[in-house]
Design a protein around this motif. Structure first.
Motif, PDB file in Angstrom:
ATOM      1  N   PRO A  72      21.043  -2.738  -2.875  1.00  0.00           N
ATOM      2  CA  PRO A  72      20.106  -2.503  -1.895  1.00  0.00           C
ATOM      3  C   PRO A  72      20.696  -2.010  -0.302  1.00  0.00           C
ATOM      4  CG  PRO A  72      19.401  -4.339  -3.057  1.00  0.00           C
ATOM      5  CD  PRO A  72      20.813  -3.929  -3.590  1.00  0.00           C
ATOM      6  N   ILE A  85       7.244   0.589  -6.054  1.00  0.00           N
ATOM      7  CA  ILE A  85       8.050  -0.400  -4.901  1.00  0.00           C
ATOM      8  C   ILE A  85       8.147  -1.564  -5.302  1.00  0.00           C
ATOM      9  CG2 ILE A  85       7.566  -0.701  -2.555  1.00  0.00           C
ATOM     10  CD1 ILE A  85       6.574   2.102  -2.247  1.00  0.00           C
ATOM     11  N   ASP A  86       7.008  -1.987  -6.063  1.00  0.00           N
ATOM     12  CA  ASP A  86       7.202  -3.373  -6.800  1.00  0.00           C
ATOM     13  C   ASP A  86       8.237  -3.788  -7.304  1.00  0.00           C
ATOM     14  OD1 ASP A  86       4.569  -3.709  -5.321  1.00  0.00           O
ATOM     15  OD2 ASP A  86       3.515  -3.437  -7.329  1.00  0.00           O
ATOM     16  N   PRO A 141      12.224  -3.941  -8.008  1.00  0.00           N
ATOM     17  CA  PRO A 141      13.687  -3.798  -7.418  1.00  0.00           C
ATOM     18  C   PRO A 141      14.198  -2.850  -8.035  1.00  0.00           C
ATOM     19  CG  PRO A 141      12.826  -6.291  -8.104  1.00  0.00           C
ATOM     20  CD  PRO A 141      11.884  -5.207  -8.596  1.00  0.00           C
ATOM     21  N   CYS A 166      15.260  -2.419  -2.050  1.00  0.00           N
ATOM     22  CA  CYS A 166      15.212  -2.938  -0.808  1.00  0.00           C
ATOM     23  C   CYS A 166      15.674  -4.458  -1.060  1.00  0.00           C
ATOM     24  CB  CYS A 166      14.022  -2.720  -0.072  1.00  0.00           C
ATOM     25  SG  CYS A 166      12.577  -3.857  -0.876  1.00  0.00           S
ATOM     26  N   ASP A 186      15.444  -8.245  -0.858  1.00  0.00           N
ATOM     27  CA  ASP A 186      14.280  -9.220  -1.210  1.00  0.00           C
ATOM     28  C   ASP A 186      13.232  -9.481  -0.183  1.00  0.00           C
ATOM     29  OD1 ASP A 186      14.943  -8.873  -3.990  1.00  0.00           O
ATOM     30  OD2 ASP A 186      16.060 -10.679  -4.236  1.00  0.00           O
ATOM     31  N   SER A 195      12.526  -8.001   2.527  1.00  0.00           N
ATOM     32  CA  SER A 195      11.935  -6.909   3.217  1.00  0.00           C
ATOM     33  C   SER A 195      10.888  -6.408   2.191  1.00  0.00           C
ATOM     34  CB  SER A 195      12.733  -5.972   3.597  1.00  0.00           C
ATOM     35  OG  SER A 195      13.390  -5.201   2.737  1.00  0.00           O
ATOM     36  N   ARG A 196      10.793  -7.054   0.820  1.00  0.00           N
ATOM     37  CA  ARG A 196      10.024  -6.274  -0.011  1.00  0.00           C
ATOM     38  C   ARG A 196       8.290  -6.361   0.444  1.00  0.00           C
ATOM     39  NH1 ARG A 196      11.020  -3.707  -4.040  1.00  0.00           N
ATOM     40  NH2 ARG A 196      13.131  -4.518  -4.304  1.00  0.00           N
ATOM     41  N   TRP A 222       7.446  -3.489   2.826  1.00  0.00           N
ATOM     42  CA  TRP A 222       7.507  -2.149   2.095  1.00  0.00           C
ATOM     43  C   TRP A 222       6.380  -1.932   1.499  1.00  0.00           C
ATOM     44  CZ3 TRP A 222      10.191   1.279   4.276  1.00  0.00           C
ATOM     45  CH2 TRP A 222      11.108   1.238   5.078  1.00  0.00           C
ATOM     46  N   MET A 223       5.956  -3.374   0.661  1.00  0.00           N
ATOM     47  CA  MET A 223       4.500  -3.216  -0.100  1.00  0.00           C
ATOM     48  C   MET A 223       3.356  -2.969   0.989  1.00  0.00           C
ATOM     49  SD  MET A 223       5.695  -6.028  -2.826  1.00  0.00           S
ATOM     50  CE  MET A 223       4.172  -6.174  -3.450  1.00  0.00           C
TER      51      MET A 223
END
Length: 131
Positions: A5, A29-30, A32, A37, A39, A41-42, A45-46
């Motif tokens: 990442p 995007i779900d 990894p 990205c 963890d 910031s996931r 992003w979602m």
């Protein structure tokens, strides 16, 4: 996409995220392994993906500010013709939307294509990406 990442800055992640949304693969995007990205910031992003996907799903060129400005003050005949022509070019306008959302870090043209009610939310996402 595999990788550390730390190899991906926020601007690059934004590009990957919008490309996935525009290809109807935003659910990746779900994962990894597909969207590298950090963890912590996931969730951001979602949420960004969900907002952009919703804007894309609801995109209607005939309802966007660009079209409204193009017909403002025009005759009824002009408006009818412009509306008919725009409806026939809906795939082209969807491509314009996709290009504009992918370029939103460098250009404000997306704001001519989305409802004013969505401007603040998208500006917040873009500010977070650029921070």
């Amino acid at each position: 996409m595999n990788g550390d990442p730390s190899e991906f800055d926020a601007q690059r992640l934004y590009g990957v995220m919008t490309a996935l949304v525009c290809c109807n693969d935003g659910d990746l995007i779900d994962d990894p392994a597909c969207f590298p990205c950090p963890d912590d910031s996931r969730a951001f992003w979602m949420d960004a993906r969900d907002m952009i996907a919703e804007l894309r799903r609801g995109f209607d060129y005939l309802a966007c500010p660009r079209f409204a400005n193009s017909i403002a003050g025009k005759s009824d005949q002009y408006v009818a013709t412009a509306t008919r022509m725009a409806a026939q070019k809906s795939a082209e306008y969807k491509s314009d939307f996709d290009a504009a959302i992918q370029d939103a870090l460098n250009s404000d043209r997306i704001f001519d294509l989305i409802p004013a009610s969505a401007h603040a939310g998208l500006r917040q996402i873009l500010a977070e990406v650029n921070a």
